[in-house]
Design a protein around this motif. Structure first.
Motif, PDB file in Angstrom:
ATOM      1  N   ALA A  80       0.830  -1.204   0.000  1.00  7.28           N
ATOM      2  CA  ALA A  80       0.000   0.000   0.000  1.00  7.28           C
ATOM      3  C   ALA A  80       0.864   1.253   0.000  1.00  7.28           C
ATOM      4  O   ALA A  80       2.033   1.238   0.413  1.00  7.28           O
ATOM      5  CB  ALA A  80      -0.926  -0.006   1.213  1.00  7.28           C
ATOM      6  N   ALA A  81       0.265   2.356  -0.483  1.00  5.70           N
ATOM      7  CA  ALA A  81       0.997   3.624  -0.530  1.00  5.70           C
ATOM      8  C   ALA A  81       1.236   4.175   0.872  1.00  5.70           C
ATOM      9  O   ALA A  81       2.308   4.679   1.188  1.00  5.70           O
ATOM     10  CB  ALA A  81       0.218   4.629  -1.379  1.00  5.70           C
ATOM     11  N   ARG A  82       0.230   4.075   1.718  1.00  2.00           N
ATOM     12  CA  ARG A  82       0.326   4.561   3.090  1.00  2.00           C
ATOM     13  C   ARG A  82      -0.503   3.676   3.989  1.00  2.00           C
ATOM     14  O   ARG A  82      -1.411   2.976   3.532  1.00  2.00           O
ATOM     15  CB  ARG A  82      -0.179   6.003   3.197  1.00  2.00           C
ATOM     16  N   LYS A  83      -0.207   3.723   5.267  1.00  2.13           N
ATOM     17  CA  LYS A  83      -1.005   2.962   6.227  1.00  2.13           C
ATOM     18  C   LYS A  83      -2.014   3.903   6.870  1.00  2.13           C
ATOM     19  O   LYS A  83      -1.822   4.410   7.966  1.00  2.13           O
ATOM     20  CB  LYS A  83      -0.112   2.315   7.281  1.00  2.13           C
ATOM     21  N   ASP A  84      -3.105   4.143   6.151  1.00  4.48           N
ATOM     22  CA  ASP A  84      -4.157   5.019   6.645  1.00  4.48           C
ATOM     23  C   ASP A  84      -5.394   4.192   6.955  1.00  4.48           C
ATOM     24  O   ASP A  84      -5.871   3.437   6.104  1.00  4.48           O
ATOM     25  CB  ASP A  84      -4.516   6.073   5.591  1.00  4.48           C
ATOM     26  N   GLY A  85      -5.915   4.365   8.137  1.00  2.67           N
ATOM     27  CA  GLY A  85      -7.152   3.682   8.484  1.00  2.67           C
ATOM     28  C   GLY A  85      -6.930   2.485   9.384  1.00  2.67           C
ATOM     29  O   GLY A  85      -5.809   1.982   9.534  1.00  2.67           O
ATOM     30  N   PRO A  86      -8.000   1.977   9.963  1.00  5.26           N
ATOM     31  CA  PRO A  86      -7.911   0.829  10.866  1.00  5.26           C
ATOM     32  C   PRO A  86      -7.641  -0.453  10.091  1.00  5.26           C
ATOM     33  O   PRO A  86      -7.987  -0.565   8.905  1.00  5.26           O
ATOM     34  CB  PRO A  86      -9.291   0.793  11.526  1.00  5.26           C
ATOM     35  N   PRO A  87      -7.047  -1.459  10.733  1.00 11.10           N
ATOM     36  CA  PRO A  87      -6.785  -2.726  10.042  1.00 11.10           C
ATOM     37  C   PRO A  87      -8.073  -3.465   9.724  1.00 11.10           C
ATOM     38  O   PRO A  87      -9.093  -3.306  10.398  1.00 11.10           O
ATOM     39  CB  PRO A  87      -5.919  -3.501  11.034  1.00 11.10           C
ATOM     40  N   ALA A  88      -8.004  -4.286   8.691  1.00 11.37           N
ATOM     41  CA  ALA A  88      -9.156  -5.076   8.276  1.00 11.37           C
ATOM     42  C   ALA A  88      -9.459  -6.148   9.319  1.00 11.37           C
ATOM     43  O   ALA A  88      -8.565  -6.621  10.016  1.00 11.37           O
ATOM     44  CB  ALA A  88      -8.878  -5.729   6.929  1.00 11.37           C
ATOM     45  N   PRO A  89     -10.715  -6.562   9.435  1.00  6.93           N
ATOM     46  CA  PRO A  89     -11.040  -7.643  10.380  1.00  6.93           C
ATOM     47  C   PRO A  89     -10.433  -8.961   9.940  1.00  6.93           C
ATOM     48  O   PRO A  89     -10.247  -9.207   8.745  1.00  6.93           O
ATOM     49  CB  PRO A  89     -12.573  -7.696  10.346  1.00  6.93           C
ATOM     50  N   TYR A  90     -10.128  -9.794  10.916  1.00  7.37           N
ATOM     51  CA  TYR A  90      -9.561 -11.115  10.627  1.00  7.37           C
ATOM     52  C   TYR A  90     -10.577 -11.992   9.905  1.00  7.37           C
ATOM     53  O   TYR A  90     -10.268 -12.687   8.937  1.00  7.37           O
ATOM     54  CB  TYR A  90      -9.119 -11.762  11.932  1.00  7.37           C
ATOM     55  N   MET A  91     -11.790 -11.977  10.373  1.00  2.18           N
ATOM     56  CA  MET A  91     -12.938 -12.623   9.727  1.00  2.18           C
ATOM     57  C   MET A  91     -14.179 -12.023  10.358  1.00  2.18           C
ATOM     58  O   MET A  91     -14.097 -11.300  11.353  1.00  2.18           O
ATOM     59  CB  MET A  91     -12.922 -14.154   9.894  1.00  2.18           C
TER      60      MET A  91
END
Length: 376
Positions: A80-91
């Motif tokens: 990714a270009a930048r780490k913006d935003g919360p992480p995605a859910p595991y499931m």
């Protein structure tokens, strides 16, 4: 064919099939220690992720007799270009609930599994550049999310990872529109020829994904494609290479193989990475058979103390989920580190043309080269 629930060994949350073993049950604590967290990726890139839903209308689903098309869920992890935003859910919580029920794990709230902390940002903007593609396939009954730690690490190192959920082969796959595909194949895994048929289905899934994978989320170097899988997913990597020459290299992580290699051999690079059940002459002899037919660059590495699930997220999540399964003697964090290291080394050498001396002389005491040094 209709489902046989293969009660999994160890943390059944993340089990798969390599030769069948007697069922073992995990003993949950009254409450999870949680929340669980995956180790941080080790590469220089931030990681993004997104989910795609593809439909192959050229063939019916082999497991769901009411479906006249094969639907697939593909999870992409990418630089990714930048780490913006919360992480995605595991499931999702619903996936976790069905998975825990299917694995017969009691005492673990679904939210404890679904809230596992990841590092990839959902729908993050991809960075510039073109990257090799790694297709990722999980073990039988498992969603591809059980390989998230490896997928995130590869993406951080400069790969686009396409993780395929093979519907009706795991306890929960979310299809387009939020529909859930449960494990219709689970009552068939003891049928004669099941493994051979299952890897043929997955090889067809892989070829379809390679035909239809859009370039929206990352630029892919389609001349540099490899496949990595655990258990049945590892067996499917070999099957896909036999059927599709676009897959230039492959890794089988502790999976019994089923696809027959032509007598002329398979000349593309391949790595067997396994536990003690896959030492030469050990309980599973499929690697002995196929080793002789791999005519190109090849390595066979066994990790001392590893368990069948050591190549998944299982040992990483066990303690946080309040489970006490047996996973051999190799600690979960170390198993994840070794898996990431040797998978990335193989891919760097064969997709990025970066020689990796540790594939010739492993520097880690747990990693033994077979056939010569397995018993040492």
């Amino acid at each position: 064919m209709r489902p046989l629930l293969a009660v999994a060994a160890g943390l059944a949350v993340l089990t798969a099939c390599s030769p069948p073993a007697p069922p073992r049950s995990a003993a949950p604590s009254p409450t999870p220690a949680g929340p669980a967290a995956l180790p941080a990726p080790t590469g220089p890139h931030p990681v993004g992720t997104t989910a795609l839903h593809l439909k192959d209308t050229s063939r019916p689903d082999p497991w769901n007799l009411d479906a006249n098309a094969r639907e697939l869920k593909v999870t992409l992890w990418y630089p990714a270009a930048r780490k913006d935003g919360p992480p995605a859910p595991y499931m999702t919580r619903q996936e976790a609930e069905l998975l825990l029920a299917g694995k017969r794990i009691a005492g673990v709230p679904p939210g404890a599994l679904s809230s596992t902390r990841t590092h990839a940002v959902k729908n993050a903007r991809p960075t510039g550049g073109e990257f090799p593609l790694v297709v990722l396939s999980p073990g039988f009954t498992n969603p591809v999310s059980t390989l998230t730690s490896l997928a995130e690490d590869l993406a951080s190192r400069g790969y686009v990872v396409a993780g395929i959920d093979h519907p009706y082969e795991s306890h929960a796959t979310t299809l387009a529109g939020g529909r859930i595909a449960e494990c219709l194949a689970c009552d068939s895994d003891n049928d004669p020829g099941f493994g051979t048929g299952a890897v043929a289905v997955r090889a067809a899934d892989v070829s379809f994904v390679l035909d239809h994978l859009p370039a929206k989320w990352a630029r892919i170097d389609r001349s540099e494609i490899a496949m990595v899988g655990q258990s049945l997913g590892g067996a499917s990597a070999l099957a896909a290479m036999v059927q599709d020459p676009r897959v230039r290299a492959g890794i089988d992580m502790d999976g019994t193989t089923y696809a027959r290699i032509p007598r002329s051999g398979l000349s593309r690079p391949f790595l067997f990475l396994g536990s003690a059940q896959h030492v030469p002459g050990g309980p599973d002899t499929s690697w002995d058979r196929d080793w002789k037919l791999l005519t190109g660059w090849k390595r066979w590495i066994v990790l001392t103390g590893a368990d069948h699930q050591s190549f998944t997220d299982s040992p990483l999540l066990a303690s946080a989920l309040g489970l006490t399964p047996a996973y051999g003697t190799l600690p979960g964090a170390r198993a994840a580190e070794l898996t990431r290291t040797y998978v990335a080394a193989f891919l760097d050498q064969h997709l990025k043309s970066k020689p990796q001396p540790l594939l010739n002389e492993p520097r880690d005491p747990e990693a033994k080269l077979c056939p010569t040094a397995c018993g040492q």
